[in-house]
Write an enzyme that holds these catalytic residues in place. Structure first.
Site, PDB file in Angstrom:
ATOM      1  N   SER A  60     127.738  25.625  53.415  1.00 22.78           N
ATOM      2  CA  SER A  60     126.314  25.539  53.757  1.00 22.78           C
ATOM      3  C   SER A  60     125.964  24.433  54.731  1.00 22.78           C
ATOM      4  O   SER A  60     124.795  24.297  55.104  1.00 22.78           O
ATOM      5  CB  SER A  60     125.479  25.384  52.479  1.00 22.78           C
ATOM      6  OG  SER A  60     125.432  26.598  51.766  1.00 22.78           O
ATOM      7  N   LYS A  63     123.980  25.596  57.668  1.00 22.94           N
ATOM      8  CA  LYS A  63     122.513  25.697  57.728  1.00 22.94           C
ATOM      9  C   LYS A  63     121.897  24.591  58.569  1.00 22.94           C
ATOM     10  O   LYS A  63     120.761  24.725  59.023  1.00 22.94           O
ATOM     11  CB  LYS A  63     121.938  25.675  56.308  1.00 22.94           C
ATOM     12  CG  LYS A  63     122.329  26.878  55.461  1.00 22.94           C
ATOM     13  CD  LYS A  63     121.655  26.835  54.099  1.00 22.94           C
ATOM     14  CE  LYS A  63     121.985  28.073  53.264  1.00 22.94           C
ATOM     15  NZ  LYS A  63     123.346  28.053  52.734  1.00 22.94           N
ATOM     16  N   SER A 120     119.168  25.115  49.846  1.00 30.18           N
ATOM     17  CA  SER A 120     120.324  25.743  50.481  1.00 30.18           C
ATOM     18  C   SER A 120     120.341  27.241  50.189  1.00 30.18           C
ATOM     19  O   SER A 120     121.395  27.829  49.911  1.00 30.18           O
ATOM     20  CB  SER A 120     121.633  25.093  50.011  1.00 30.18           C
ATOM     21  OG  SER A 120     122.703  25.462  50.844  1.00 30.18           O
TER      22      SER A 120
END
Length: 529
Positions: A60, A63, A120
């Protein structure tokens, strides 16, 4: 016999299960190679690195790039924070962590940004990517062009959320560079990464990095990541004094292990970073070229990209307005007005040139002045000779001839031009008869505490330093002076940072102030007694 066969079957299952567990343990230990980078955020100087350029699964941390592109899209006018995003089937189908979006649902971009940054959420990040890129592959192509423009040389992206995909790889060096870019390129959005919780439209979401934010002094971001292939990843930033350190870890064994290693790396950075280093922000990235390439080359999935409309809101030049057209009728009317004005001026000049009237005899002037002076009235207030008499309730009688009017008739008459001396005492019509009024006792004015009877407040969040909390309080007080005019700015030191509070409000004032701040995307909550 049957019972013996059942026993052998059970033994076989137990052996198979134990073998599976041992194999998975070995695989899990080998699936996440370790890498780390520490830099001085002020200068970009590398302070520590281990496997800095090893291409690993970023999870993640991906992101961060999705959010960078979203912030840039808002800045260039492609979208706004209030743009309603229609959730695609692709985004709604993503596995947890997720916000719980449904296909076809419409939600403001600001809530998707918060959910992707704080929780997230994979579905929120994919919804952002599908809207800005037209599809998952289209947005991945934009991510790769943007990463190249930012100087991320060893990264390749396949999706907006960071779920494991073949070829979706990055490095600790590239992710640290991206974290520094977020801090310097979009300071107006950076605070979102330090929020312990935030409103994501559908629900309030909690930060996946809240343990580290609470435990490490000065920490204010940035992003966690985890998949079984990547291990426990983290790009973190912290500020102490005039130093800011950014570090990245790939391949932590657990949340606790990752946070402990990150704390050691940041401590190393603060120890090695020099004092009073000049801030050298990263050079502006040529993102226009990446957008232009997206418009001409398509989305990477065989379909052409939609044209980006940029809104130009600032004039580069200020052209002089054109003259109004002049008609014959307007010229004629102007000429007539000029002629009439000339005639009026000629008449005035003729009057000035006319001979003056004959002088009036001095005896006639004195008689006129005597007639104009009013007789004493019985209802005047008696006063000493140096006082001025003012009639009670009566206006002076009109006079037909005065010294001034006579002077106008005969300019030769001499009028005294020196003003008279102001009398020592004036008697006014509203004055009471002369008597000594009792002295009123002095009125003592005291300041009433703004917190008297008001035990509510507004919290604007926790900040890494007292000065940053005070800056936020001052900025908010200036922008929201109406609802916070009775509030007292107060910074409270807590474990993990400094709380910025407005205290001394009533409950209604606190609720109103917080609602108004939230309407401008300022995170806050009320504090009760």
């Amino acid at each position: 016999m049957a019972s013996l066969q059942g026993l052998f079957a059970r033994i076989f299952l137990l052996i198979a299960f134990a073998t599976f567990i041992s194999v998975m343990s070995v695989r899990s230990g080998q699936a996440a190679p370790y890498a780390a980078v520490v830099i001085d955020a002020r200068s970009g100087e590398m302070l520590y690195d281990q496997n800095a350029d090893a291409r690993l699964h970023p999870a993640s941390l991906t992101k961060m790039l999705t959010l960078y592109i979203a912030f840039d899209a808002v800045r260039r006018g492609e979208v706004s924070l209030d743009t309603q995003i229609t959730v695609s089937k692709n985004a709604a189908s993503k596995p947890p962590s997720k916000l719980g979006l449904r296909a076809g649902q419409r939600i403001a971009l600001r809530y998707l940004i918060r959910a992707a940054a704080v929780k997230s959420a994979n579905d929120a990040a994919s919804a952002i990517g599908d809207h800005l890129g037209g599809s998952e592959a289209g947005f991945a192509a934009r991510m790769n062009r943007t990463a190249k423009a930012l100087g991320m040389r060893n990264s390749t992206f396949k999706n907006a959320n960071g779920l494991t995909a073949s070829g979706h790889l990055s490095t600790a060096r590239d992710m640290t560079l991206l974290g520094r870019r977020l801090f310097y390129d979009f300071p107006e959005y950076y605070n979102i990464f330090s929020r312990l919780q935030t409103d994501a439209g559908m629900t309030t979401v909690r930060n996946t990095n809240r343990r580290f934010l609470n435990d490490y002094k000065g920490a204010d971001g940035i992003k966690t990541g985890y998949t079984s292939a990547a291990g426990f990843n983290l790009t973190a930033s912290a500020e102490r004094g005039n130093k800011r350190i950014i570090a990245t870890i790939f391949g932590g064994k657990s949340t606790a292990d990752r946070n402990a290693k990150m704390a050691k790396l940041l401590d190393l950075g603060f120890g090695d970073a020099k004092n009073n280093v000049a801030v050298r922000k990263p050079a502006p990235a040529n993102l226009d070229a990446a957008i232009a390439a997206a418009e001409t080359q398509g989305n990477g999935d065989g379909r052409s990209a939609g044209k980006t409309i940029r809104l130009v809101t600032v004039l580069k030049t200020s052209p002089r307005p054109r003259s109004r057209p002049v008609s014959e009728e307007r010229v004629a009317a102007t000429a007539e007005a000029v002629l009439a004005m000339q005639e009026d001026i000629a008449g005035l000049l003729a009057e000035v040139a006319a001979p003056l009237p004959q002088p009036v005899p001095a005896a006639a002037i004195e008689a006129a002045i005597a007639m104009a002076r009013p007789e004493p009235r019985p209802d005047t207030i008696a006063a000493p000779s140096e006082d001025v008499e003012v009639a009670l309730g009566a206006s002076p009688a009109p006079t037909a001839i005065t010294e001034t009017s006579m002077a106008l008739v005969n300019p030769a008459a001499v009028i005294e031009s020196t003003p008279r001396k102001r009398p020592a005492r004036l008697l006014v019509a509203s004055a009471e008869p002369a008597k000594t009024a009792p002295q009123a006792p002095p009125v003592v004015v005291t300041r009433v505490s703004t917190s008297g009877g008001r035990h509510w407040g507004v919290n604007l969040g926790r900040f890494p330093s007292r000065s940053s909390a005070e800056r936020v309080l001052m900025k908010t007080a200036l922008s929201e002076s109406v609802s916070l005019r009775d509030g007292l700015r107060k910074v409270i030191e807590r474990r993990g940072g400094y709380d910025a509070n407005f205290m001394g409000l009533s409950r209604d004032q606190a609720d109103l102030a917080c609602r108004r701040l939230q309407a401008r995307a300022v995170q806050c909550f009320t504090i009760g007694p």
